[in-house]
Design an enzyme around this catalytic site. Sequence first.
Site: not given
Ligand SMILES: NC(=O)c1ccc[n+]([C@@H]2O[C@H](COP(=O)([O-])OP(=O)(O)OC[C@H]3O[C@@H](n4cnc5c(N)ncnc54)[C@H](OP(=O)(O)O)[C@@H]3O)[C@@H](O)[C@H]2O)c1
Length: 276
Positions: A90, A180, A184
């Site tokens: 988007r 998960y 990854k």
């Molecule tokens: N959360 C944690 O504590 C944690 C820990 C370790 C690693 N991680 C990993 O780090 C990465 C980033 O995490 P984050 O928390 O910064 O991510 P986030 O805030 O959840 O953002 C995810 C991004 O992916 C896009 N996305 C999600 N579903 C989608 C779909 N179906 N099609 C297209 N785009 C999509 C979202 O776009 P929209 O805005 O359009 O939805 C957004 O830009 C992820 O891979 C996560 O698994 C997270």
Amino acid sequence: MNPLETTLGKVTGLFTVAIVVIAALLAYFDDPEPVKYNSMAEDMETLEENFRQQNKSCFILGASGETGRRLLQELLERNIFSKITLIGRRQLTLEGQAHENLVQEVVDFEKLDDYAAAFQGHDVGYCCLGTTRAKAGADGFVRVDHDYVLKSAELAKTGGCTQFHLESSRGADKNSNFLYLKVKGQVEADIEALGFDRYAIYRPGVLLVDRQEKRPAEWLARTFFSACSAVGSTSMSVPIQEVAKAMVSNTLLRPEQKTEILENKAIASLGKSAGK
Ligand SMILES: NC(=O)c1ccc[n+]([C@@H]2O[C@H](COP(=O)([O-])OP(=O)(O)OC[C@H]3O[C@@H](n4cnc5c(N)ncnc54)[C@H](OP(=O)(O)O)[C@@H]3O)[C@@H](O)[C@H]2O)c1
């Protein structure tokens, strides 16, 4: 002191002792030795200036997410690329981030081959894309965190990208029994097989951030690990801005290996020391 205050004092004391004991246990399962660099001795400003002179371009996947947003902010502040392309599903409203060299490409991730042009001509790719099983279901999670990410990396490689930076997760392991961690680990390995000149995998633990979206389980984990990091444990969680800083600083460094894995502790240390 009344009985309520006494009880509260005891509970707080017990909680603190529990956190210290758990932090000590976590320290036992500490991260392995961090990546070695050939360029760490040079100061960051010199590295930034040298990189800037090369007029490189990059793209970000997931710039609307928590990490991606901070990564974009960090890249704009440090101004090391002559062009930044945001590839997402988007159009984003980027208040206060108007930048003449910032471009947006809106794509349909289900038909990425139709959008190959969006991935062409970038030197560096950053991926902060991801969803959760709770949000997308098991199949949807695999589709986003593996299929979309891998296909994007393939198109980027074909389009001339030489450096790929993937935000993965602590514990990623393609042989894991947990979906998960398995997904990854699998996507990490599949991208490595594409043979980028340089490939950096970031494996943060729990991301410490005031998330806009409500995720109760993550909130609990964040509260717990914030307390642990306050008493010195650095291997299980990391402030999100340190992840973004580490990804940018690491782009400027020259690792000894073609593929490097930055575990949580290495991310925190690079994010703290090398960022501005
Ligand atoms: N959360 C944690 O504590 C944690 C820990 C370790 C690693 N991680 C990993 O780090 C990465 C980033 O995490 P984050 O928390 O910064 O991510 P986030 O805030 O959840 O953002 C995810 C991004 O992916 C896009 N996305 C999600 N579903 C989608 C779909 N179906 N099609 C297209 N785009 C999509 C979202 O776009 P929209 O805005 O359009 O939805 C957004 O830009 C992820 O891979 C996560 O698994 C997270």
